[in-house]
Design a protein around this motif. Structure first.
Motif, short mmCIF file in Angstrom:
data_model
loop_
_atom_site.label_atom_id
_atom_site.label_comp_id
_atom_site.label_asym_id
_atom_site.label_seq_id
_atom_site.Cartn_x
_atom_site.Cartn_y
_atom_site.Cartn_z
N SER A 353 36.39 47.82 51.41
CA SER A 353 35.03 47.81 51.35
C SER A 353 34.20 48.98 52.50
O SER A 353 33.07 49.09 52.52
CB SER A 353 34.28 46.56 51.57
N ARG A 376 36.89 41.47 50.16
CA ARG A 376 36.84 40.19 50.79
C ARG A 376 35.27 39.75 51.00
O ARG A 376 34.76 38.79 50.73
CB ARG A 376 37.46 40.06 51.92
N ARG A 377 34.19 40.69 51.22
CA ARG A 377 33.13 40.47 51.84
C ARG A 377 32.13 40.28 50.40
O ARG A 377 32.46 40.75 49.28
CB ARG A 377 32.44 41.63 52.47
N GLU A 424 34.64 39.34 47.26
CA GLU A 424 35.19 38.12 47.54
C GLU A 424 36.49 37.58 46.88
O GLU A 424 36.60 36.47 46.62
CB GLU A 424 34.10 37.01 47.49
N HIS A 425 37.20 38.80 46.78
CA HIS A 425 38.59 38.79 46.39
C HIS A 425 39.78 39.14 47.22
O HIS A 425 39.31 40.09 48.07
CB HIS A 425 38.72 39.16 45.18
N HIS A 426 40.91 38.72 47.20
CA HIS A 426 41.85 39.38 48.10
C HIS A 426 43.11 39.44 47.09
O HIS A 426 43.37 38.53 46.16
CB HIS A 426 42.00 38.48 49.30
N SER A 440 40.24 34.91 44.15
CA SER A 440 38.79 34.76 44.39
C SER A 440 38.55 33.64 45.52
O SER A 440 39.47 33.08 45.77
CB SER A 440 37.89 34.29 42.96
N ILE A 441 37.53 33.73 46.03
CA ILE A 441 37.30 32.85 47.24
C ILE A 441 37.35 31.40 46.61
O ILE A 441 37.47 30.62 47.37
CB ILE A 441 35.95 33.03 47.62
#
Length: 549
Positions: A353, A376-377, A424-426, A440-441
């Motif tokens: 990001s 992630r944010r 908000e994914h990794h 996802s989170i």
């Protein structure tokens, strides 16, 4: 005065030497240059073979700088005797700071109390000297003003401190390797170094200046030209790779001058019996035919100016070493340039990001390559870099941020044709069949087929030449050195490492990523070394030494 290994091509007086030259001729050329600064004792010092014992390390080069980017260049400029003074007609907009500057108008900034001058100043660096020097060079820059510097520079050659700057490529460091199609984040005048205005230089190179932001290749050429026009070439060595920087120790009470390189375990046992001596720097220089010529030299002080772009950060997940996963913009740009992604229906996954990830999004978008953008944010996270950039000055990055906010994936939707964001994914893993698994989170997993993946989540410095990879120098000695979360711990005003005397760090290693702030490191280091040099000279003049600084 460096003591070089005989086989090192760096040993010639700023030139390569042939096999027909004798060691004496090579050494005499070094004495001719450094002798006046280091005293007559150097003439009795023999060159040493790489495999021979170190007979005497009391005569050394005062400073070796590792890294030839803007940090190393600026430090060389100031070590060469260039001194900043308050300009005669200058009035700093900060009245309190200006009053302090007036008190020492007759002194260069290097000779003044940096802690006193820095007191009360605020800026976008956590290092007070960086904030001080930036406000002297670019007063009120963060408020949008383009005031001229309040400093003027004088070359005072008697302040010259002999030094070498070692770098892997030409002066300019990583700027020579950056993706050329992108604009710099900073204005051109924020990228400039003392004594040579970037606008004056660039206006002589191209007629039309479309804006204040410039291309990285222009910055790289400017830095290379700067070293030449300022007469610093004699201090620089290109194509050098450092393999080891270690302390030499001497037994207390030893009179034979013999130094030793002692293991950490041995040190813990005999710490009370040993005193620290000089640094030994080993490495090799890559010559024209591609061969590696080893060298060994000694220094009283070492300055780390390596930057942080050496080692891209990894996700440390399954499949990250597969050939379709890239970790830098040059890799990704090369794949696009070679047409490897042209006409692909499957999207490119871009992870990260920050601004480099945004550059990759723009690069793919402008080449009609569909993008999946995972980070992630939350898009509303106030720490996102886009929140700190004015829209008018950085429209392309705000275009990316707008897409991140408005074109996000939802369970009820499908991938958009050009760009889809996954806040908000990794990434859980990459598979050999060019698929990836995103989570996802909330724990929801999704599988996508890719044409490529680009992981751009930051980078780490490579300090492999130091013990413990340099980790022991950080605020948290159990973690690797990183610019944001674990920079090298330094004295705020001298930039000397808290955990290692006579070792200095500046630039991104201490958290100053922007060129406008890393120049403060050069000021802090130069003041510290100049002060110590004065004390040594006073000691010698009073009969307390043998004349060797």
């Amino acid at each position: 005065m460096p003591v070089w290994c005989c086989r090192c091509s760096l040993a010639g007086h700023f030139r390569n030497y042939s096999d027909t030259e004798t060691e004496g001729e090579i050494f005499n050329s070094l004495v001719q240059y450094f002798g006046d600064n280091l005293g007559q004792k150097v003439k009795a010092m023999p060159l040493v073979e790489e495999t021979s014992l170190l007979e005497d390390s009391s005569v050394t080069l005062p400073v070796v700088v590792i890294g030839n980017g803007p940090s190393g260049i600026c430090l060389s400029y100031m070590l060469s005797g260039y001194r900043p003074y308050l300009s005669s007609e200058a009035i700093h907009p900060n009245a309190i700071l200006h009053s302090k500057l007036e008190e020492g108008r007759h002194l260069s900034i290097v000779d003044q109390d940096l802690e006193y001058l820095s007191e009360g100043l605020e800026g976008r660096s956590s290092n007070p000297v960086a904030v001080l020097f930036d406000t002297l060079l670019h007063p009120d820059a963060d408020f949008g003003y383009d005031y001229p510097s309040v400093l003027h520079w004088k070359l005072e050659q008697h302040h010259y401190i002999p030094h070498l700057v070692l770098g892997k490529g030409p002066p300019g460091g990583a700027w020579h390797n950056m993706e050329g199609s992108m604009l710099t984040i900073s204005f051109g005048n924020w990228m400039e170094l003392p004594g040579l205005k970037f606008k004056d230089w660039v206006s002589s190179k191209r007629r039309n200046l479309k804006g204040d932001r410039v291309m990285p290749e222009e910055i790289a050429r400017y830095y290379k030209h700067y070293v030449k026009v300022m007469g610093l070439q004699k201090n620089f060595r290109e194509n050098t790779y450092i393999t080891s920087v270690s302390r030499l120790y001497r037994d207390q009470g030893e009179g034979d001058g013999q130094d030793r390189n002692i293991s950490t375990q041995h040190l813990q046992i005999e710490k009370s019996k040993l005193i620290k001596r000089n640094w030994e720097i080993r490495g090799y220089q890559r010559v024209a035919d591609g061969s590696h010529v080893p060298f060994c030299l000694f220094a009283e002080n070492v300055a780390l100016a390596t930057g942080t772009l050496d080692s891209p950060a990894h996700l440390e997940i399954e499949g990250e070493d597969l050939p379709f996963v890239f970790h830098s913009m040059p890799e990704f740009g090369a794949a696009i340039g070679k047409g490897k992604l042209r006409g692909k229906a499957d999207p490119v996954l871009i992870v990260g990001s920050g601004l480099t990830a945004a550059d990759a999004v723009l690069c793919a978008y402008n080449n009609n390559i569909p993008v999946i953008h995972a980070f992630r944010r939350r898009v509303t996270d106030p720490s996102l870099i886009f929140k700190q950039l004015p829209k008018k000055l950085y429209p392309e990055y705000h275009k990316v941020y707008h897409m991140m906010c408005t074109q996000s994936y939802s369970v009820d939707s499908t991938l958009l044709s050009a760009y889809t964001s996954f806040p908000e994914h990794h990434v859980l893993s990459f598979k050999p069949d060019m698929k990836c698994i995103l989570q996802s989170i909330s724990g929801l997993k999704k599988i996508f087929k890719l044409s490529a993946a680009v992981v751009l989540i930051g980078s780490h410095p490579s300090l492999s030449f130091l013990k413990e990879q340099g980790c022991y120098l950080g605020h948290n000695s159990s973690q690797p050195i990183t610019c944001k979360t674990n920079p090298v711990e330094i004295d705020a005003y001298t930039y000397e490492c808290v955990k290692e005397a006579n070792l200095f760090a500046l630039g991104p290693l201490v958290g100053d990523n922007f060129v406008r702030f890393l120049k403060g490191g050069a000021l802090g280091v130069t003041r510290c070394l100049a002060t110590r040099q004065k004390k040594k000279h006073l000691f010698v003049e009073r009969g307390g030494g043998d004349g060797i600084a």
